[in-house]
Write a protein that holds these residues in place. Structure first.
Motif, PDB file in Angstrom:
ATOM      1  N   ALA A   1     -17.431  -7.120   3.481  1.00  0.00           N
ATOM      2  CA  ALA A   1     -16.740  -7.146   4.769  1.00  0.00           C
ATOM      3  C   ALA A   1     -15.275  -7.508   4.604  1.00  0.00           C
ATOM      4  O   ALA A   1     -14.865  -8.118   3.611  1.00  0.00           O
ATOM      5  N   ALA A   2     -14.486  -7.089   5.604  1.00  0.00           N
ATOM      6  CA  ALA A   2     -13.083  -7.490   5.704  1.00  0.00           C
ATOM      7  C   ALA A   2     -12.964  -8.484   6.852  1.00  0.00           C
ATOM      8  O   ALA A   2     -13.755  -8.465   7.805  1.00  0.00           O
ATOM      9  N   MET A   3     -11.961  -9.350   6.756  1.00  0.00           N
ATOM     10  CA  MET A   3     -11.780 -10.387   7.764  1.00  0.00           C
ATOM     11  C   MET A   3     -10.297 -10.593   8.033  1.00  0.00           C
ATOM     12  O   MET A   3      -9.474 -10.474   7.132  1.00  0.00           O
ATOM     13  N   VAL A   4      -9.984 -10.927   9.287  1.00  0.00           N
ATOM     14  CA  VAL A   4      -8.625 -11.300   9.640  1.00  0.00           C
ATOM     15  C   VAL A   4      -8.667 -12.515  10.564  1.00  0.00           C
ATOM     16  O   VAL A   4      -9.541 -12.620  11.434  1.00  0.00           O
ATOM     17  N   LEU A   5      -7.747 -13.439  10.320  1.00  0.00           N
ATOM     18  CA  LEU A   5      -7.541 -14.590  11.200  1.00  0.00           C
ATOM     19  C   LEU A   5      -6.074 -14.607  11.599  1.00  0.00           C
ATOM     20  O   LEU A   5      -5.200 -14.541  10.737  1.00  0.00           O
ATOM     21  N   LEU A   6      -5.810 -14.702  12.880  1.00  0.00           N
ATOM     22  CA  LEU A   6      -4.452 -14.729  13.404  1.00  0.00           C
ATOM     23  C   LEU A   6      -4.215 -16.014  14.194  1.00  0.00           C
ATOM     24  O   LEU A   6      -5.100 -16.486  14.909  1.00  0.00           O
ATOM     25  N   ARG A   7      -2.994 -16.548  14.050  1.00  0.00           N
ATOM     26  CA  ARG A   7      -2.579 -17.782  14.720  1.00  0.00           C
ATOM     27  C   ARG A   7      -3.585 -18.915  14.464  1.00  0.00           C
ATOM     28  O   ARG A   7      -4.103 -19.544  15.362  1.00  0.00           O
ATOM     29  N   ASP A   8      -3.834 -19.126  13.202  1.00  0.00           N
ATOM     30  CA  ASP A   8      -4.665 -20.235  12.754  1.00  0.00           C
ATOM     31  C   ASP A   8      -3.743 -21.362  12.291  1.00  0.00           C
ATOM     32  O   ASP A   8      -2.520 -21.253  12.413  1.00  0.00           O
TER      33      ASP A   8
ATOM     34  N   GLN B   1       1.373   5.504   9.847  1.00  0.00           N
ATOM     35  CA  GLN B   1       0.162   5.314   9.052  1.00  0.00           C
ATOM     36  C   GLN B   1      -0.928   4.590   9.839  1.00  0.00           C
ATOM     37  O   GLN B   1      -2.084   5.015   9.866  1.00  0.00           O
ATOM     38  N   VAL B   2      -0.591   3.492  10.501  1.00  0.00           N
ATOM     39  CA  VAL B   2      -1.624   2.733  11.219  1.00  0.00           C
ATOM     40  C   VAL B   2      -2.127   3.507  12.438  1.00  0.00           C
ATOM     41  O   VAL B   2      -3.292   3.356  12.840  1.00  0.00           O
TER      42      VAL B   2
ATOM     43  N   TYR C   1       0.832  -1.200   0.000  1.00  0.00           N
ATOM     44  CA  TYR C   1       0.000   0.000   0.000  1.00  0.00           C
ATOM     45  C   TYR C   1       0.869   1.253   0.000  1.00  0.00           C
ATOM     46  O   TYR C   1       0.669   2.182  -0.812  1.00  0.00           O
ATOM     47  N   LEU C   2       1.856   1.307   0.896  1.00  0.00           N
ATOM     48  CA  LEU C   2       2.722   2.482   0.988  1.00  0.00           C
ATOM     49  C   LEU C   2       3.604   2.632  -0.254  1.00  0.00           C
ATOM     50  O   LEU C   2       3.887   3.756  -0.693  1.00  0.00           O
TER      51      LEU C   2
ATOM     52  N   ALA D   1      -9.020  -3.082   5.857  1.00  0.00           N
ATOM     53  CA  ALA D   1     -10.063  -2.275   5.212  1.00  0.00           C
ATOM     54  C   ALA D   1      -9.480  -1.012   4.586  1.00  0.00           C
ATOM     55  O   ALA D   1      -9.855  -0.634   3.466  1.00  0.00           O
ATOM     56  N   ARG D   2      -8.544  -0.367   5.283  1.00  0.00           N
ATOM     57  CA  ARG D   2      -7.982   0.888   4.769  1.00  0.00           C
ATOM     58  C   ARG D   2      -7.018   0.632   3.604  1.00  0.00           C
ATOM     59  O   ARG D   2      -7.015   1.367   2.609  1.00  0.00           O
ATOM     60  N   CYS D   3      -6.186  -0.397   3.708  1.00  0.00           N
ATOM     61  CA  CYS D   3      -5.246  -0.687   2.615  1.00  0.00           C
ATOM     62  C   CYS D   3      -5.987  -1.023   1.320  1.00  0.00           C
ATOM     63  O   CYS D   3      -5.626  -0.546   0.242  1.00  0.00           O
ATOM     64  N   PHE D   4      -7.030  -1.815   1.434  1.00  0.00           N
ATOM     65  CA  PHE D   4      -7.731  -2.261   0.234  1.00  0.00           C
ATOM     66  C   PHE D   4      -8.733  -1.243  -0.294  1.00  0.00           C
ATOM     67  O   PHE D   4      -9.470  -1.528  -1.240  1.00  0.00           O
ATOM     68  N   GLU D   5      -8.754  -0.059   0.304  1.00  0.00           N
ATOM     69  CA  GLU D   5      -9.454   1.051  -0.339  1.00  0.00           C
ATOM     70  C   GLU D   5      -8.700   1.481  -1.593  1.00  0.00           C
ATOM     71  O   GLU D   5      -9.253   2.142  -2.474  1.00  0.00           O
ATOM     72  N   ASN D   6      -7.422   1.096  -1.670  1.00  0.00           N
ATOM     73  CA  ASN D   6      -6.606   1.360  -2.852  1.00  0.00           C
ATOM     74  C   ASN D   6      -6.931   0.305  -3.911  1.00  0.00           C
ATOM     75  O   ASN D   6      -6.637  -0.882  -3.746  1.00  0.00           O
ATOM     76  N   GLU D   7      -7.557   0.746  -4.993  1.00  0.00           N
ATOM     77  CA  GLU D   7      -8.036  -0.183  -6.020  1.00  0.00           C
ATOM     78  C   GLU D   7      -6.891  -0.932  -6.699  1.00  0.00           C
ATOM     79  O   GLU D   7      -7.029  -2.100  -7.071  1.00  0.00           O
TER      80      GLU D   7
END
Length: 440
Positions: free
Chosen positions: A282-289, A177-178, A101-102, A211-217
Protein backbone atom coordinates in the motif's frame (compact mmCIF):
# COMPACT_ATOMS: atom_id res chain seq x y z
CA UNK A 1 -50.13 -85.68 -1.09
CA UNK A 2 -47.34 -84.15 -3.11
CA UNK A 3 -45.60 -86.34 -5.58
CA UNK A 4 -41.90 -87.15 -5.31
CA UNK A 5 -41.17 -84.78 -8.22
CA UNK A 6 -42.94 -81.87 -6.49
CA UNK A 7 -41.06 -82.57 -3.27
CA UNK A 8 -37.74 -82.63 -5.16
CA UNK A 9 -38.55 -79.35 -6.90
CA UNK A 10 -39.38 -77.72 -3.55
CA UNK A 11 -36.13 -79.00 -2.05
CA UNK A 12 -34.12 -77.72 -5.04
CA UNK A 13 -35.78 -74.28 -4.77
CA UNK A 14 -34.95 -74.09 -1.06
CA UNK A 15 -31.35 -75.09 -1.71
CA UNK A 16 -31.02 -72.47 -4.45
CA UNK A 17 -32.59 -69.82 -2.23
CA UNK A 18 -30.18 -70.68 0.60
CA UNK A 19 -27.26 -70.58 -1.84
CA UNK A 20 -28.31 -67.14 -3.05
CA UNK A 21 -28.66 -65.93 0.53
CA UNK A 22 -25.23 -67.29 1.42
CA UNK A 23 -23.66 -65.76 -1.68
CA UNK A 24 -25.27 -62.37 -1.02
CA UNK A 25 -24.23 -62.58 2.61
CA UNK A 26 -20.68 -63.49 1.66
CA UNK A 27 -20.48 -60.59 -0.83
CA UNK A 28 -21.85 -58.14 1.75
CA UNK A 29 -19.38 -59.36 4.35
CA UNK A 30 -16.52 -59.13 1.89
CA UNK A 31 -17.51 -55.55 1.03
CA UNK A 32 -17.75 -54.69 4.71
CA UNK A 33 -14.30 -56.19 5.31
CA UNK A 34 -12.84 -54.16 2.45
CA UNK A 35 -14.41 -50.95 3.78
CA UNK A 36 -13.13 -51.56 7.30
CA UNK A 37 -9.72 -52.98 6.51
CA UNK A 38 -8.46 -51.21 3.41
CA UNK A 39 -6.98 -47.73 4.04
CA UNK A 40 -8.98 -44.69 3.05
CA UNK A 41 -7.49 -42.46 0.38
CA UNK A 42 -5.96 -39.41 2.08
CA UNK A 43 -6.42 -36.05 0.40
CA UNK A 44 -3.18 -34.23 -0.42
CA UNK A 45 -4.93 -31.23 -1.96
CA UNK A 46 -5.49 -28.01 -0.02
CA UNK A 47 -8.91 -27.58 1.60
CA UNK A 48 -10.17 -24.45 -0.18
CA UNK A 49 -13.00 -24.08 2.32
CA UNK A 50 -10.37 -22.59 4.63
CA UNK A 51 -10.07 -19.50 2.41
CA UNK A 52 -12.31 -16.86 3.99
CA UNK A 53 -12.93 -13.14 3.28
CA UNK A 54 -10.81 -10.75 5.29
CA UNK A 55 -10.93 -6.98 5.76
CA UNK A 56 -13.85 -4.61 6.01
CA UNK A 57 -14.07 -1.37 3.97
CA UNK A 58 -16.37 0.03 6.69
CA UNK A 59 -13.93 -0.67 9.53
CA UNK A 60 -13.80 2.15 12.07
CA UNK A 61 -10.84 4.44 11.42
CA UNK A 62 -8.35 5.04 14.24
CA UNK A 63 -7.55 8.46 15.66
CA UNK A 64 -4.52 10.14 14.06
CA UNK A 65 -3.05 13.62 14.39
CA UNK A 66 -2.71 14.33 10.65
CA UNK A 67 -5.37 16.61 9.23
CA UNK A 68 -5.46 14.80 5.89
CA UNK A 69 -4.57 11.18 5.20
CA UNK A 70 -5.10 8.39 2.68
CA UNK A 71 -4.21 4.75 2.07
CA UNK A 72 -4.00 3.40 -1.46
CA UNK A 73 -4.04 -0.37 -1.98
CA UNK A 74 -1.40 -1.22 -4.57
CA UNK A 75 -2.83 -4.75 -4.72
CA UNK A 76 -6.35 -3.59 -5.58
CA UNK A 77 -5.11 -0.40 -7.34
CA UNK A 78 -7.53 1.91 -5.57
CA UNK A 79 -7.85 4.08 -2.43
CA UNK A 80 -9.21 2.21 0.59
CA UNK A 81 -9.19 4.95 3.24
CA UNK A 82 -9.23 8.75 3.40
CA UNK A 83 -9.43 11.38 6.11
CA UNK A 84 -10.47 14.78 4.76
CA UNK A 85 -9.46 13.38 1.40
CA UNK A 86 -10.51 16.41 -0.68
CA UNK A 87 -9.22 19.18 1.59
CA UNK A 88 -6.56 21.29 -0.12
CA UNK A 89 -3.37 21.28 1.96
CA UNK A 90 0.27 22.33 1.46
CA UNK A 91 2.35 19.28 0.43
CA UNK A 92 5.77 20.84 1.13
CA UNK A 93 8.75 18.68 0.19
CA UNK A 94 6.78 15.58 -0.76
CA UNK A 95 6.32 17.55 -3.99
CA UNK A 96 9.87 16.46 -4.80
CA UNK A 97 8.88 12.87 -5.58
CA UNK A 98 7.14 14.18 -8.71
CA UNK A 99 10.12 16.43 -9.53
CA UNK A 100 12.51 13.48 -9.31
CA UNK A 101 10.10 11.23 -11.22
CA UNK A 102 9.94 13.68 -14.14
CA UNK A 103 13.71 14.20 -14.05
CA UNK A 104 14.36 10.45 -14.18
CA UNK A 105 11.86 10.09 -17.03
CA UNK A 106 13.38 12.94 -19.08
CA UNK A 107 17.09 13.12 -18.26
CA UNK A 108 20.16 10.89 -18.39
CA UNK A 109 21.51 10.51 -14.83
CA UNK A 110 25.09 10.80 -16.08
CA UNK A 111 24.51 14.06 -17.93
CA UNK A 112 26.21 17.19 -16.59
CA UNK A 113 24.16 20.15 -15.36
CA UNK A 114 25.65 23.65 -15.18
CA UNK A 115 24.12 25.63 -12.34
CA UNK A 116 22.50 28.86 -13.53
CA UNK A 117 22.62 32.24 -11.85
CA UNK A 118 18.87 32.20 -11.12
CA UNK A 119 19.38 29.04 -9.11
CA UNK A 120 22.29 30.26 -7.02
CA UNK A 121 20.50 33.51 -6.13
CA UNK A 122 17.45 31.78 -4.63
CA UNK A 123 16.97 32.36 -0.92
CA UNK A 124 15.09 29.58 0.85
CA UNK A 125 15.15 31.28 4.25
CA UNK A 126 16.85 28.45 6.07
CA UNK A 127 15.25 25.66 4.00
CA UNK A 128 17.27 22.61 3.01
CA UNK A 129 19.86 23.17 0.25
CA UNK A 130 23.24 21.91 -0.96
CA UNK A 131 24.75 25.37 -1.55
CA UNK A 132 24.77 25.34 -5.34
CA UNK A 133 26.97 28.03 -6.91
CA UNK A 134 26.59 29.59 -10.33
CA UNK A 135 28.72 27.88 -12.93
CA UNK A 136 29.53 24.70 -11.02
CA UNK A 137 28.86 21.44 -12.78
CA UNK A 138 27.09 18.47 -11.20
CA UNK A 139 25.55 15.37 -12.68
CA UNK A 140 21.82 14.78 -12.84
CA UNK A 141 22.49 11.90 -10.45
CA UNK A 142 24.07 14.30 -7.93
CA UNK A 143 21.04 16.56 -8.08
CA UNK A 144 18.61 13.64 -7.78
CA UNK A 145 20.31 12.47 -4.59
CA UNK A 146 20.43 16.01 -3.24
CA UNK A 147 16.70 16.43 -3.92
CA UNK A 148 15.43 13.07 -2.73
CA UNK A 149 17.76 12.34 0.18
CA UNK A 150 18.57 15.79 1.51
CA UNK A 151 15.34 17.46 0.33
CA UNK A 152 17.51 20.22 -1.14
CA UNK A 153 15.34 22.97 -2.61
CA UNK A 154 18.08 24.32 -4.88
CA UNK A 155 18.78 20.83 -6.30
CA UNK A 156 15.08 20.36 -7.14
CA UNK A 157 15.03 23.76 -8.85
CA UNK A 158 18.13 22.86 -10.89
CA UNK A 159 16.47 19.65 -12.11
CA UNK A 160 13.36 21.59 -13.11
CA UNK A 161 15.39 24.03 -15.19
CA UNK A 162 17.27 21.18 -16.85
CA UNK A 163 14.04 19.39 -17.81
CA UNK A 164 11.90 22.34 -18.90
CA UNK A 165 14.07 25.46 -19.09
CA UNK A 166 12.11 27.38 -16.47
CA UNK A 167 10.22 26.86 -13.25
CA UNK A 168 6.95 27.91 -14.90
CA UNK A 169 7.32 25.41 -17.74
CA UNK A 170 8.22 22.65 -15.30
CA UNK A 171 5.17 23.41 -13.14
CA UNK A 172 3.02 23.10 -16.25
CA UNK A 173 4.59 19.70 -16.90
CA UNK A 174 3.90 18.65 -13.31
CA UNK A 175 0.25 19.69 -13.50
CA UNK A 176 -0.25 18.01 -16.85
CA UNK A 177 1.18 14.78 -15.47
CA UNK A 178 -0.99 14.64 -12.35
CA UNK A 179 -4.05 15.54 -14.40
CA UNK A 180 -3.35 12.50 -16.59
CA UNK A 181 -3.29 10.43 -13.42
CA UNK A 182 -6.79 11.68 -12.52
CA UNK A 183 -5.84 14.21 -9.85
CA UNK A 184 -8.32 17.10 -10.04
CA UNK A 185 -7.63 19.05 -6.85
CA UNK A 186 -3.87 19.48 -7.09
CA UNK A 187 -1.93 22.44 -8.44
CA UNK A 188 1.85 22.95 -8.37
CA UNK A 189 3.76 26.16 -9.03
CA UNK A 190 7.29 25.07 -8.05
CA UNK A 191 9.38 21.86 -8.10
CA UNK A 192 10.27 21.75 -4.40
CA UNK A 193 7.06 22.39 -2.44
CA UNK A 194 8.06 25.82 -1.18
CA UNK A 195 4.99 27.34 0.47
CA UNK A 196 2.71 29.20 -1.95
CA UNK A 197 -1.04 29.79 -1.84
CA UNK A 198 -1.35 28.34 -5.35
CA UNK A 199 0.70 25.23 -4.53
CA UNK A 200 -1.53 22.59 -2.96
CA UNK A 201 -2.76 19.01 -3.10
CA UNK A 202 -5.22 16.73 -1.31
CA UNK A 203 -4.75 13.43 0.48
CA UNK A 204 -6.81 11.74 -2.24
CA UNK A 205 -4.67 13.12 -5.07
CA UNK A 206 -1.32 12.84 -3.34
CA UNK A 207 -1.66 9.15 -2.55
CA UNK A 208 -2.37 8.51 -6.25
CA UNK A 209 0.67 10.61 -7.20
CA UNK A 210 2.73 8.58 -4.74
CA UNK A 211 1.57 5.26 -6.19
CA UNK A 212 2.25 6.38 -9.77
CA UNK A 213 5.65 7.99 -9.09
CA UNK A 214 6.96 4.96 -7.25
CA UNK A 215 6.06 2.68 -10.12
CA UNK A 216 9.45 3.94 -11.32
CA UNK A 217 11.91 1.45 -9.83
CA UNK A 218 14.84 3.90 -10.03
CA UNK A 219 12.94 6.39 -7.90
CA UNK A 220 12.08 3.69 -5.37
CA UNK A 221 15.73 2.74 -5.04
CA UNK A 222 16.83 6.37 -4.89
CA UNK A 223 14.49 7.14 -2.01
CA UNK A 224 16.07 4.44 0.18
CA UNK A 225 19.76 5.26 -0.36
CA UNK A 226 21.22 5.85 3.10
CA UNK A 227 23.91 8.40 2.25
CA UNK A 228 25.41 10.00 -0.84
CA UNK A 229 28.53 12.12 -1.32
CA UNK A 230 28.75 14.82 -3.99
CA UNK A 231 32.44 15.18 -4.88
CA UNK A 232 34.19 18.58 -4.77
CA UNK A 233 33.90 21.00 -7.67
CA UNK A 234 36.14 23.96 -8.55
CA UNK A 235 33.47 26.25 -7.09
CA UNK A 236 32.84 24.08 -4.00
CA UNK A 237 36.11 22.47 -2.97
CA UNK A 238 34.62 20.18 -0.33
CA UNK A 239 32.58 16.99 -0.31
CA UNK A 240 28.87 17.34 0.32
CA UNK A 241 27.70 14.33 2.35
CA UNK A 242 23.93 13.95 2.13
CA UNK A 243 22.07 11.81 4.67
CA UNK A 244 18.62 10.44 3.85
CA UNK A 245 16.08 12.48 5.82
CA UNK A 246 13.25 10.06 5.03
CA UNK A 247 15.20 7.02 6.26
CA UNK A 248 15.96 8.86 9.49
CA UNK A 249 12.32 9.88 9.94
CA UNK A 250 11.01 6.33 9.49
CA UNK A 251 13.69 4.41 11.37
CA UNK A 252 12.13 1.70 13.51
CA UNK A 253 9.11 1.31 11.22
CA UNK A 254 9.27 -2.13 9.61
CA UNK A 255 8.03 -2.74 6.07
CA UNK A 256 8.70 0.70 4.58
CA UNK A 257 9.75 0.34 0.93
CA UNK A 258 10.19 3.94 -0.25
CA UNK A 259 9.01 7.47 0.44
CA UNK A 260 9.69 11.12 1.18
CA UNK A 261 9.11 13.47 4.08
CA UNK A 262 8.04 17.12 3.97
CA UNK A 263 8.45 19.60 6.81
CA UNK A 264 7.65 23.30 7.07
CA UNK A 265 7.56 23.52 10.86
CA UNK A 266 7.49 20.94 13.64
CA UNK A 267 3.71 21.17 13.80
CA UNK A 268 3.18 21.23 10.02
CA UNK A 269 4.66 18.13 8.37
CA UNK A 270 3.83 15.68 5.63
CA UNK A 271 5.00 12.27 4.46
CA UNK A 272 4.40 9.87 1.59
CA UNK A 273 5.53 6.26 1.56
CA UNK A 274 4.86 2.77 0.35
CA UNK A 275 5.04 -0.29 2.55
CA UNK A 276 4.71 -4.05 2.41
CA UNK A 277 3.45 -5.89 5.46
CA UNK A 278 2.02 -9.42 5.71
CA UNK A 279 1.47 -9.57 1.92
CA UNK A 280 -0.35 -6.24 1.80
CA UNK A 281 1.19 -3.56 -0.44
CA UNK A 282 0.00 0.00 0.00
CA UNK A 283 0.84 3.67 -0.40
CA UNK A 284 0.17 6.22 2.32
CA UNK A 285 0.08 9.98 2.67
CA UNK A 286 -0.17 12.17 5.77
CA UNK A 287 -0.73 15.91 5.43
CA UNK A 288 -0.47 18.63 8.10
CA UNK A 289 0.82 16.27 10.74
CA UNK A 290 3.35 17.06 13.49
CA UNK A 291 6.97 16.01 13.62
CA UNK A 292 6.34 14.25 16.94
CA UNK A 293 3.17 12.38 15.95
CA UNK A 294 4.06 11.53 12.35
CA UNK A 295 5.85 8.20 13.04
CA UNK A 296 3.02 7.03 15.31
CA UNK A 297 0.42 7.96 12.68
CA UNK A 298 2.32 5.96 10.07
CA UNK A 299 2.36 2.87 12.30
CA UNK A 300 -1.31 3.29 13.17
CA UNK A 301 -2.39 3.46 9.53
CA UNK A 302 -0.12 0.59 8.52
CA UNK A 303 -1.90 -1.59 11.07
CA UNK A 304 -5.33 -0.26 10.10
CA UNK A 305 -4.71 -0.87 6.40
CA UNK A 306 -5.12 -4.63 6.97
CA UNK A 307 -8.54 -4.07 8.51
CA UNK A 308 -9.84 -1.79 5.78
CA UNK A 309 -8.41 -3.52 2.68
CA UNK A 310 -10.60 -6.32 1.26
CA UNK A 311 -8.71 -9.60 0.97
CA UNK A 312 -8.71 -13.21 2.14
CA UNK A 313 -7.33 -15.30 4.95
CA UNK A 314 -5.84 -18.30 3.17
CA UNK A 315 -5.55 -20.12 6.49
CA UNK A 316 -4.89 -19.48 10.14
CA UNK A 317 -1.94 -20.98 11.93
CA UNK A 318 -2.91 -24.50 13.01
CA UNK A 319 -5.76 -24.92 10.51
CA UNK A 320 -5.93 -28.47 9.11
CA UNK A 321 -5.29 -27.96 5.40
CA UNK A 322 -5.14 -31.53 4.02
CA UNK A 323 -4.46 -35.16 5.01
CA UNK A 324 -1.62 -37.59 4.31
CA UNK A 325 -1.08 -41.33 4.68
CA UNK A 326 1.24 -42.69 7.34
CA UNK A 327 2.94 -46.03 6.77
CA UNK A 328 3.24 -48.35 9.76
CA UNK A 329 1.01 -46.29 12.01
CA UNK A 330 -1.70 -47.22 14.50
CA UNK A 331 -3.69 -44.73 12.40
CA UNK A 332 -2.77 -44.55 8.75
CA UNK A 333 -4.07 -41.04 7.97
CA UNK A 334 -2.91 -37.83 9.66
CA UNK A 335 -4.29 -34.29 9.21
CA UNK A 336 -1.69 -31.66 8.25
CA UNK A 337 -1.82 -28.12 9.62
CA UNK A 338 -0.53 -24.76 8.35
CA UNK A 339 2.52 -23.34 10.13
CA UNK A 340 1.37 -19.68 9.94
CA UNK A 341 -1.55 -17.36 9.30
CA UNK A 342 -1.60 -16.02 5.74
CA UNK A 343 -3.53 -13.04 4.38
CA UNK A 344 -3.60 -12.23 0.67
CA UNK A 345 -5.08 -9.49 -1.50
CA UNK A 346 -5.99 -10.60 -5.07
CA UNK A 347 -6.28 -7.69 -7.51
CA UNK A 348 -9.94 -8.41 -8.34
CA UNK A 349 -10.66 -9.67 -4.81
CA UNK A 350 -11.57 -13.11 -6.16
CA UNK A 351 -11.05 -16.34 -4.24
CA UNK A 352 -10.34 -18.26 -7.44
CA UNK A 353 -7.19 -16.18 -8.02
CA UNK A 354 -5.65 -17.78 -4.92
CA UNK A 355 -3.87 -21.10 -5.49
CA UNK A 356 -2.30 -23.32 -2.84
CA UNK A 357 -0.12 -26.24 -3.91
CA UNK A 358 0.89 -28.88 -1.35
CA UNK A 359 3.82 -31.27 -1.46
CA UNK A 360 3.46 -34.03 1.16
CA UNK A 361 6.39 -36.12 2.39
CA UNK A 362 6.42 -39.93 2.61
CA UNK A 363 5.43 -40.30 6.25
CA UNK A 364 6.24 -43.21 8.57
CA UNK A 365 5.21 -43.94 12.14
CA UNK A 366 5.94 -43.10 14.84
CA UNK A 367 5.13 -39.48 14.00
CA UNK A 368 5.08 -36.65 16.54
CA UNK A 369 2.56 -33.82 16.52
CA UNK A 370 4.18 -30.75 14.98
CA UNK A 371 6.61 -32.78 12.87
CA UNK A 372 7.35 -31.41 9.40
CA UNK A 373 5.19 -33.38 6.99
CA UNK A 374 5.42 -31.38 3.78
CA UNK A 375 5.38 -27.91 2.26
CA UNK A 376 2.91 -25.54 0.60
CA UNK A 377 3.16 -22.69 -1.88
CA UNK A 378 0.63 -19.86 -2.12
CA UNK A 379 0.27 -17.93 -5.38
CA UNK A 380 -1.98 -14.92 -5.97
CA UNK A 381 -2.75 -13.68 -9.47
CA UNK A 382 -0.08 -16.11 -10.68
CA UNK A 383 2.64 -14.66 -8.46
CA UNK A 384 4.24 -16.72 -5.69
CA UNK A 385 3.89 -14.84 -2.43
CA UNK A 386 4.40 -17.38 0.37
CA UNK A 387 5.84 -20.78 1.13
CA UNK A 388 5.71 -22.68 4.39
CA UNK A 389 5.60 -26.02 6.14
CA UNK A 390 2.79 -28.49 6.66
CA UNK A 391 2.93 -29.93 10.17
CA UNK A 392 1.44 -33.12 11.58
CA UNK A 393 -1.66 -32.06 13.54
CA UNK A 394 -1.66 -35.28 15.60
CA UNK A 395 0.82 -37.79 16.95
CA UNK A 396 0.70 -41.26 15.33
CA UNK A 397 2.03 -44.25 17.25
CA UNK A 398 3.60 -47.25 15.58
CA UNK A 399 1.03 -49.83 14.49
CA UNK A 400 0.77 -53.61 14.17
CA UNK A 401 2.10 -55.63 11.26
CA UNK A 402 -0.83 -54.88 8.88
CA UNK A 403 -0.10 -51.15 9.30
CA UNK A 404 2.80 -51.57 6.86
CA UNK A 405 0.09 -52.10 4.25
CA UNK A 406 -1.63 -48.89 5.45
CA UNK A 407 -4.16 -50.87 7.54
CA UNK A 408 -4.73 -49.20 10.90
CA UNK A 409 -4.97 -51.03 14.21
CA UNK A 410 -8.68 -50.26 14.51
CA UNK A 411 -9.30 -51.51 10.97
CA UNK A 412 -7.37 -54.69 11.75
CA UNK A 413 -9.53 -55.34 14.81
CA UNK A 414 -12.72 -54.52 12.93
CA UNK A 415 -11.73 -56.71 10.00
CA UNK A 416 -10.86 -59.64 12.24
CA UNK A 417 -14.17 -59.28 14.12
CA UNK A 418 -16.12 -59.22 10.86
CA UNK A 419 -14.36 -62.33 9.57
CA UNK A 420 -15.04 -64.22 12.82
CA UNK A 421 -18.69 -63.20 12.80
CA UNK A 422 -19.01 -64.14 9.17
CA UNK A 423 -17.45 -67.56 9.80
CA UNK A 424 -19.83 -68.15 12.73
CA UNK A 425 -22.84 -67.11 10.68
CA UNK A 426 -21.87 -69.37 7.81
CA UNK A 427 -21.38 -72.25 10.28
CA UNK A 428 -24.81 -71.64 11.81
CA UNK A 429 -26.45 -71.57 8.40
CA UNK A 430 -24.67 -74.78 7.44
CA UNK A 431 -25.76 -76.62 10.58
CA UNK A 432 -29.30 -75.37 10.19
CA UNK A 433 -29.43 -76.90 6.75
CA UNK A 434 -28.12 -80.25 7.98
CA UNK A 435 -30.61 -80.40 10.85
CA UNK A 436 -33.54 -79.80 8.50
CA UNK A 437 -32.30 -82.49 6.15
CA UNK A 438 -32.04 -85.03 9.00
CA UNK A 439 -35.49 -84.11 10.30
CA UNK A 440 -36.95 -84.75 6.84
Amino acid sequence: MRSDDEIRRIIVKKKRRKARIRRALAEALLLLILVLVLPSKASKSFDRDLIQPYGNPDAKAPEIKAEGAAIYSLDLDKPVYEKNGDEKIDPYSITKILTCYLAIENLNPEDTVTIKKSNSELDYEGGAHINLIEGEKLTVNDLLHGTMLGSANDAAYALALEVSGSEKNFAELMNKQVEEWGCKNTHFVNPNGWKNKNHYTTAHDMVIITARCFENEKLRELSMVGEYVIPPTPENNYERAIVNVFRKGTSGIDGVECGKTGTWEDDDCSIVLEFTEDHLNAAMVLLRDTLKKRPADVKTLMKFSHDVTPGFTVANEGDEACEARVKGGAETVVPLAMDKTIHVYPKDNRKKDIKVETDVNNLKAPLKKGSKAGTYTVTVDGEEIETGELLAAESIEKGWLPSKLYISNSSTIAGAAVMILSALLMLILGRSGKNKKTAG
